[in-house]
Design a protein around this motif. Structure first.
Motif, PDB file in Angstrom:
ATOM      1  N   VAL A  30       0.895  -1.153   0.000  1.00  0.00           N
ATOM      2  CA  VAL A  30       0.000   0.000   0.000  1.00  0.00           C
ATOM      3  C   VAL A  30       0.927   1.194   0.000  1.00  0.00           C
ATOM      4  O   VAL A  30       1.483   1.560   1.019  1.00  0.00           O
ATOM      5  CB  VAL A  30      -0.853   0.001   1.292  1.00  0.00           C
ATOM      6  CG1 VAL A  30      -1.758   1.219   1.332  1.00  0.00           C
ATOM      7  CG2 VAL A  30      -1.658  -1.286   1.407  1.00  0.00           C
ATOM      8  N   ILE A  47       6.777   3.326  10.456  1.00  0.00           N
ATOM      9  CA  ILE A  47       7.884   2.664  11.144  1.00  0.00           C
ATOM     10  C   ILE A  47       9.181   3.394  10.794  1.00  0.00           C
ATOM     11  O   ILE A  47       9.338   3.878   9.675  1.00  0.00           O
ATOM     12  CB  ILE A  47       7.965   1.160  10.780  1.00  0.00           C
ATOM     13  CG1 ILE A  47       8.885   0.410  11.748  1.00  0.00           C
ATOM     14  CG2 ILE A  47       8.417   0.945   9.334  1.00  0.00           C
ATOM     15  CD1 ILE A  47       8.696  -1.104  11.737  1.00  0.00           C
TER      16      ILE A  47
ATOM     17  N   VAL B  84       2.114  -5.571   7.467  1.00  0.00           N
ATOM     18  CA  VAL B  84       3.419  -5.454   8.122  1.00  0.00           C
ATOM     19  C   VAL B  84       4.065  -4.109   7.773  1.00  0.00           C
ATOM     20  O   VAL B  84       3.909  -3.600   6.660  1.00  0.00           O
ATOM     21  CB  VAL B  84       4.406  -6.584   7.724  1.00  0.00           C
ATOM     22  CG1 VAL B  84       4.037  -7.900   8.366  1.00  0.00           C
ATOM     23  CG2 VAL B  84       4.535  -6.730   6.216  1.00  0.00           C
ATOM     24  N   ALA B  85       4.767  -3.565   8.751  1.00  0.00           N
ATOM     25  CA  ALA B  85       5.630  -2.396   8.550  1.00  0.00           C
ATOM     26  C   ALA B  85       7.041  -2.889   8.859  1.00  0.00           C
ATOM     27  O   ALA B  85       7.249  -3.523   9.893  1.00  0.00           O
ATOM     28  CB  ALA B  85       5.229  -1.263   9.478  1.00  0.00           C
ATOM     29  N   VAL B  86       7.961  -2.633   7.936  1.00  0.00           N
ATOM     30  CA  VAL B  86       9.275  -3.293   8.026  1.00  0.00           C
ATOM     31  C   VAL B  86      10.413  -2.270   7.983  1.00  0.00           C
ATOM     32  O   VAL B  86      10.427  -1.394   7.114  1.00  0.00           O
ATOM     33  CB  VAL B  86       9.453  -4.288   6.847  1.00  0.00           C
ATOM     34  CG1 VAL B  86      10.721  -5.108   7.030  1.00  0.00           C
ATOM     35  CG2 VAL B  86       8.246  -5.222   6.728  1.00  0.00           C
ATOM     36  N   ILE B 118       2.834  -2.122   4.456  1.00  0.00           N
ATOM     37  CA  ILE B 118       2.259  -0.767   4.480  1.00  0.00           C
ATOM     38  C   ILE B 118       3.245   0.344   4.772  1.00  0.00           C
ATOM     39  O   ILE B 118       2.961   1.510   4.515  1.00  0.00           O
ATOM     40  CB  ILE B 118       1.108  -0.623   5.503  1.00  0.00           C
ATOM     41  CG1 ILE B 118       1.477  -1.262   6.841  1.00  0.00           C
ATOM     42  CG2 ILE B 118      -0.172  -1.170   4.934  1.00  0.00           C
ATOM     43  CD1 ILE B 118       0.517  -0.860   7.934  1.00  0.00           C
ATOM     44  N   ALA B 119       4.379   0.025   5.359  1.00  0.00           N
ATOM     45  CA  ALA B 119       5.340   1.093   5.670  1.00  0.00           C
ATOM     46  C   ALA B 119       6.710   0.461   5.779  1.00  0.00           C
ATOM     47  O   ALA B 119       6.835  -0.697   6.171  1.00  0.00           O
ATOM     48  CB  ALA B 119       4.961   1.794   6.968  1.00  0.00           C
ATOM     49  N   CYS B 138       6.899  -4.850  12.333  1.00  0.00           N
ATOM     50  CA  CYS B 138       5.698  -4.614  13.142  1.00  0.00           C
ATOM     51  C   CYS B 138       4.539  -5.207  12.347  1.00  0.00           C
ATOM     52  O   CYS B 138       4.339  -4.859  11.182  1.00  0.00           O
ATOM     53  CB  CYS B 138       5.514  -3.118  13.348  1.00  0.00           C
ATOM     54  SG  CYS B 138       4.008  -2.713  14.232  1.00  0.00           S
TER      55      CYS B 138
END
Lengths: 325, 325
Positions: A30, A47, B84-86, B118-119, B138
């Motif tokens: 996304v 993050i 997930v945000a990685v 997503i991030a 996350c």
């Protein structure tokens, strides 16, 4: 092909690396050009990994920076920060006192923002496989604007505001690393939500960004490229402190590439400019209009120089100082 | 006082360090003894840092592990992983190919789970200030159980199930680091959601946990202490592979302290035991009942040994091998 320091600059090589990573994730990501993603129920997520060296510096430390840096990514999207999940990578041999000083200052800024700590993780790395402490922070919050602020909202004629002097954090960390006298210079490290919250009630606010790695120049380049619009800023209007000007001069850095950690750039409809400036002035007395969005030279940021010329602003192509955040 | 390798073991010293950190955050934390926090609208959140060495190993790599490890923390809470945000911390000089192989395998398991990226964040550390690549992930998802699974749901009489052979990941990584022959041993690194999802529809499931750092023994100690109940397990019932038994023997490790990365322990009401086992058997043919919860010896985990005695199981007091996950 190897990962080089320049890939961490926040500038062009970082963009390219991230593009390659996102290319792999093409159908499972996304991606909307923002540092904070919005998922269902208006929940915002971001993050950020923090590796700043030195860990403690005038105006902040890695703990405060982790909370400010991550929640600021929400704040500039019109998202109220509510929660943080924090992961610590700690080098064996770190004095426990240093860890707790960092945690304590993370706590103090969380308390000030009323942000809750919801999940954590600690890993310990053998000596020489990390440098002291690295903190990764995922911040979550609730979008409170009618329309999400973002690059897609920009239109020609929008006015661009800087909320305070730019480049303080980057100049300070660079000076400390080069062993220069930092005089009374402090990092601008601070939470942006108190400044942004009142703006969420003003419909003409379009887009905002904290000017971290890569500085004000990089943010404006991302905006111009993302929106396919031009941006023009005026060198004489950019708020700068005397210390940042002289440090950038000594070190040969472009102030437009020096990171801020509590200063944002905001694009607003000219109709609400007065209202926005009145709101900002209370907490950010040095905020200033620095330029505008235009439909000329799409994708390009132009800087009107003090001597009357115009030069193109680009993202940094290399890394000036690694580990500034 | 300094941070030592033992603080990263996942055992007693880790618990104590985390307790000290949470003590600072006393009035600003949401802490309910679980690795996954539940916030409003049934949203589950977890964060995990991954530093495994070697980065690529039979059965997985740091990319796959990051997605499995973080989403498994949601899965065992009855939370469907959605996002997930990685964050990547990369050492200068890492071959780009290695980064992309890790990202690619993170992508493949994300795709399998239909988890969206997503991030993200990437930071580059100068040579010698990291070792290759560290990934913090996350994971966010949606709780789908009527009552959230958790330690507070445990009651005397609950039956304890292991979903598969324990200790495979820990034994493999230890063997690789000590240069031992790993025979056909593979890490059990795998997503748990496909196994847990059908269980979310069975009301008698009480509590589940993936047995990562610290192993099965540590999870059961946390449960016994958290619920103030006793737990009894039977050595002969614990599913183990021949390779793990012999590696643990050679290295002098307790199999109960060896990490799993795709094996969970589950506590269920005896009334639904048959239904749970039928559901598990399809995808986890080696799942087995290993013990029960009791109101005797609260806070203590007892192990019935093969020779007929009973010994107390504790968390590890030191670190057997750093950087297993």
């Amino acid at each position: 092909m190897f990962i080089e320091i320049k890939h961490g600059s926040g500038g062009r090589p970082t963009q390219e690396l991230i593009k390659e990573i996102l290319e792999i994730y093409r159908d499972q990501s996304v991606n909307d050009l923002e540092d904070c993603a919005l998922i269902e129920n208006g929940i915002g997520v971001t993050i950020d990994g923090f590796t700043v060296s030195p860990r403690f510096f005038p105006g902040g430390d890695i703990g405060k920076l982790a909370i400010c840096g991550s929640t600021n990514d929400l704040a500039v999207r019109g998202v109220r920060p509510n929660y943080v999940a924090v992961s610590f990578l700690i080098e064996e041999g770190l004095p426990k006192d240093e860890l707790f000083r960092a945690v304590d200052s993370a706590y103090r800024v969380s308390k000030e923002l009323d942000v809750k700590f919801i999940a954590g993780d600690t890993k310990v790395l053998p000596k020489g496989q990390a440098d002291g402490i690295y903190i990764t922070c995922c911040a979550l919050g609730q979008s409170v604007t009618d329309r999400p602020w973002g690059v897609n909202e920009l239109s020609p004629g929008d006015v661009i505001i800087a909320t305070g002097p730019v480049g303080q954090h980057g100049a300070l960390i660079a000076a400390l690393r080069y062993g220069l006298d930092v005089d009374e210079l402090e990092s601008d490290c601070a939470p942006l939500w108190p400044l942004m919250e009142p703006l969420t009630k003003i419909p003409g606010v379009k887009c905002a960004r904290d000017c971290t790695r890569g500085g004000l120049g990089t943010v404006l380049c991302e905006w111009a490229e993302g929106a396919s619009l031009g941006i023009e800023i005026d060198e004489d209007l950019i708020p700068l402190t005397r210390q940042v000007i002289s440090l950038a001069d000594v070190l040969g850095f472009d102030v437009l590439h020096l990171a801020c950690e509590g200063t944002a750039v905001i694009a607003v409809d000219p109709d609400c400019l007065h209202e926005v400036l009145s709101s900002l002035k209370e907490k950010a007395p040095l905020c200033a209009v620095i330029g505008k969005v235009t439909d000329e030279h799409p994708g390009i940021v132009g800087l009107k120089t003090s001597i009357g010329g115009m030069r193109v602003v680009d993202m940094p192509l290399g890394e000036m100082v690694p580990r500034i955040c």
